[in-house]
Design a protein around this motif. Structure first.
Motif, PDB file in Angstrom:
ATOM      1  N   ASP A 187      -3.006   6.543  -7.735  1.00  0.00           N
ATOM      2  CA  ASP A 187      -4.194   6.541  -6.883  1.00  0.00           C
ATOM      3  C   ASP A 187      -4.902   5.194  -6.900  1.00  0.00           C
ATOM      4  O   ASP A 187      -6.132   5.118  -7.003  1.00  0.00           O
ATOM      5  CB  ASP A 187      -5.150   7.655  -7.319  1.00  0.00           C
ATOM      6  N   LYS A 235       0.742   4.745  -5.311  1.00  0.00           N
ATOM      7  CA  LYS A 235       0.260   6.000  -4.736  1.00  0.00           C
ATOM      8  C   LYS A 235       0.074   7.058  -5.825  1.00  0.00           C
ATOM      9  O   LYS A 235      -0.925   7.786  -5.843  1.00  0.00           O
ATOM     10  CB  LYS A 235       1.251   6.507  -3.684  1.00  0.00           C
ATOM     11  N   GLN A 237      -7.496   3.892  -2.719  1.00  0.00           N
ATOM     12  CA  GLN A 237      -8.185   5.156  -2.455  1.00  0.00           C
ATOM     13  C   GLN A 237      -8.901   5.079  -1.107  1.00  0.00           C
ATOM     14  O   GLN A 237      -9.715   4.189  -0.884  1.00  0.00           O
ATOM     15  CB  GLN A 237      -9.198   5.434  -3.565  1.00  0.00           C
ATOM     16  N   GLN A 238      -8.566   5.980  -0.204  1.00  0.00           N
ATOM     17  CA  GLN A 238      -9.228   5.962   1.101  1.00  0.00           C
ATOM     18  C   GLN A 238     -10.648   6.495   0.965  1.00  0.00           C
ATOM     19  O   GLN A 238     -10.874   7.560   0.405  1.00  0.00           O
ATOM     20  CB  GLN A 238      -8.443   6.785   2.120  1.00  0.00           C
ATOM     21  N   ARG A 239     -11.582   5.716   1.452  1.00  0.00           N
ATOM     22  CA  ARG A 239     -12.992   6.078   1.389  1.00  0.00           C
ATOM     23  C   ARG A 239     -13.622   5.893   2.769  1.00  0.00           C
ATOM     24  O   ARG A 239     -13.065   5.224   3.635  1.00  0.00           O
ATOM     25  CB  ARG A 239     -13.738   5.190   0.377  1.00  0.00           C
ATOM     26  N   GLU A 248     -16.387   5.448 -10.537  1.00  0.00           N
ATOM     27  CA  GLU A 248     -16.746   5.631  -9.130  1.00  0.00           C
ATOM     28  C   GLU A 248     -17.982   4.798  -8.818  1.00  0.00           C
ATOM     29  O   GLU A 248     -19.013   4.914  -9.496  1.00  0.00           O
ATOM     30  CB  GLU A 248     -17.013   7.103  -8.826  1.00  0.00           C
ATOM     31  N   THR A 251       0.819  -1.228   0.000  1.00  0.00           N
ATOM     32  CA  THR A 251       0.000   0.000   0.000  1.00  0.00           C
ATOM     33  C   THR A 251       0.845   1.267   0.000  1.00  0.00           C
ATOM     34  O   THR A 251       0.337   2.352  -0.317  1.00  0.00           O
ATOM     35  CB  THR A 251      -0.947   0.027   1.214  1.00  0.00           C
ATOM     36  N   ARG A 270      -9.137   0.688  -6.818  1.00  0.00           N
ATOM     37  CA  ARG A 270      -9.823   1.087  -8.041  1.00  0.00           C
ATOM     38  C   ARG A 270      -9.612   0.032  -9.120  1.00  0.00           C
ATOM     39  O   ARG A 270      -8.731  -0.822  -9.023  1.00  0.00           O
ATOM     40  CB  ARG A 270      -9.302   2.442  -8.532  1.00  0.00           C
TER      41      ARG A 270
END
Length: 390
Positions: free
Chosen positions: A336, A333, A339-341, A364, A327, A353
């Protein structure tokens, strides 16, 4: 990425569980399909893999595997549950399931029965073994398929330990899931062109055999065979990560020029005049010994130093990382990938993703649903209230 989703408008009723089918439908949901995950009132068993943050059935694996889907929890042994599923099938483009053939017929949702509900349905059966063979009624899990395809013996061919071992990944499930995803999309394209649905079978055994034997059929490709099965380059005991000062590094000198460059970077001119490596044919005959010589010299630098030196000279190389470090990979990175959600009930988590990018289309998707979260919206009976014992 803004814009219409690529599979927007395609409705999929998904009666699959664990990983094989759900990985296929995760891929389709990422592409914008409306995936309705039909599961038992207790939820798909794989929902319980790992410790959830807050809610039973929301283990960490489900947060990515079931993202973008809607959950419809039904008791398909009841008339009410069967009626609710039939109502969804009447509006569906695709029905995908991994229930064994005889069992789905007993439930009343075999191909002909579903075709009577929706004549142009694309009916996709994710099964362990293809119909027509002696294994067709057997259950299959990843371990079973790794055993049946010779995969469990691969590590022994490399390290000499005769004990069969699994590759530590649900690789057969996920590879088969990708076959399932493209099978659905091919059938959708056919339906858009010609207006007809069809029955599609995606068997794990055949899918994973097709995957593994691309290189490992090797000498058995020819009739009669000229060499045994097993691609030697992949089974070479010395074609392994090389020791570095602070860990291990992978270096791949694949072409003649690359081998010359690696000899220079190793500061080992003696290898260039060694009779075993004097020219490219000699190097290929003795490549295992060449790897062995490399391994004697790589401990003098760190992983990062080797990676930088090789990158400067266009030689493929990469430090060997632990799973816990992936990670933090600078490339992932930058693109992306993780992805922090914020999940509405489970809090912060890392969403992966879709790895594929398109110049047009949105990727999305909504967070993974709780068990039966969408029953009411889909006009299905609510989940039964569970009573505590005692």
């Amino acid at each position: 990425m803004a814009g219409q989703k690529l599979l927007e408008g395609i409705r999929i009723v998904d009666l699959t569980s664990v990983v094989f089918g759900p990985y296929a439908t995760e891929t389709l949901a990422d592409l914008g399909a409306d995936v309705i995950k039909v599961e038992v009132p207790g939820g798909d068993i794989f929902r319980h893999a790992g410790k959830p943050a807050a809610t039973t059935g929301m283990g960490p694996c489900t947060l990515n595997l079931n993202k973008g889907k809607r959950s419809l929890a039904l008791d398909l042994k009841s008339d009410e549950g069967k009626a609710a599923l039939a109502a969804q099938l009447a509006e569906a483009d695709v029905f995908i399931h991994n229930v064994r053939g005889k069992a789905i017929e007993r439930l009343g949702f075999g191909y002909e029965a579903v075709k009577a509900i929706r004549p142009d349905i694309i009916y996709v059966h994710c099964t362990g073994f293809g119909s027509g063979g002696p294994y067709s009624d057997l259950q299959a899990y990843d371990d079973v398929i790794q055993a049946a395809t010779g995969t469990a013996n691969l590590l022994g061919r490399v390290d000499g330990n005769p004990v069969p071992r699994f590759l530590p990944s649900l690789i057969a499930d996920k590879v088969s899931g990708l076959h399932g995803a493209y099978a659905v999309m091919a059938a959708v394209i056919h339906k858009l062109r010609f207006g007809e649905g069809q029955f599609v079978e995606v068997p794990m055994f055949e899918a994973f055999t097709h995957f593994m034997m691309q290189e490992h059929l090797y000498g058995q490709t020819l009739v009669p065979p000229k060499e045994p099965a097993g691609y030697p380059r992949q089974l070479d005991p010395f074609r392994q990560p090389f020791p570095a000062k602070d860990g291990y590094v992978v270096i791949v000198p694949y072409t003649p020029d690359a081998i010359d460059t690696v000899i220079e970077l190793l500061e080992a001119p003696e290898l260039a005049v060694d009779p075993r490596f004097i020219d490219y044919p000699s190097r290929m005959r003795n490549i295992s010994e060449f790897y062995e010589e490399m391994a004697k010299r790589t401990p003098k630098l760190t992983m990062a130093e080797w990676a930088a030196k090789m990158a400067e000279h266009q030689i493929p190389a990469m430090p060997v990382r632990d799973l816990d470090d992936v990670t933090e990979d600078p490339h992932l990175k930058a693109v992306d990938f993780f992805q922090q959600r914020t999940h509405p009930t489970e809090g912060e988590y890392l969403k992966m993703r879709s790895p594929v990018t398109f110049s047009v289309g949105s990727f999305e998707v909504k967070p993974a649903p709780r068990i039966g979260e969408d029953n009411e919206a889909l006009g299905a009976p609510p989940l039964p209230v569970r009573r505590r014992a005692g």
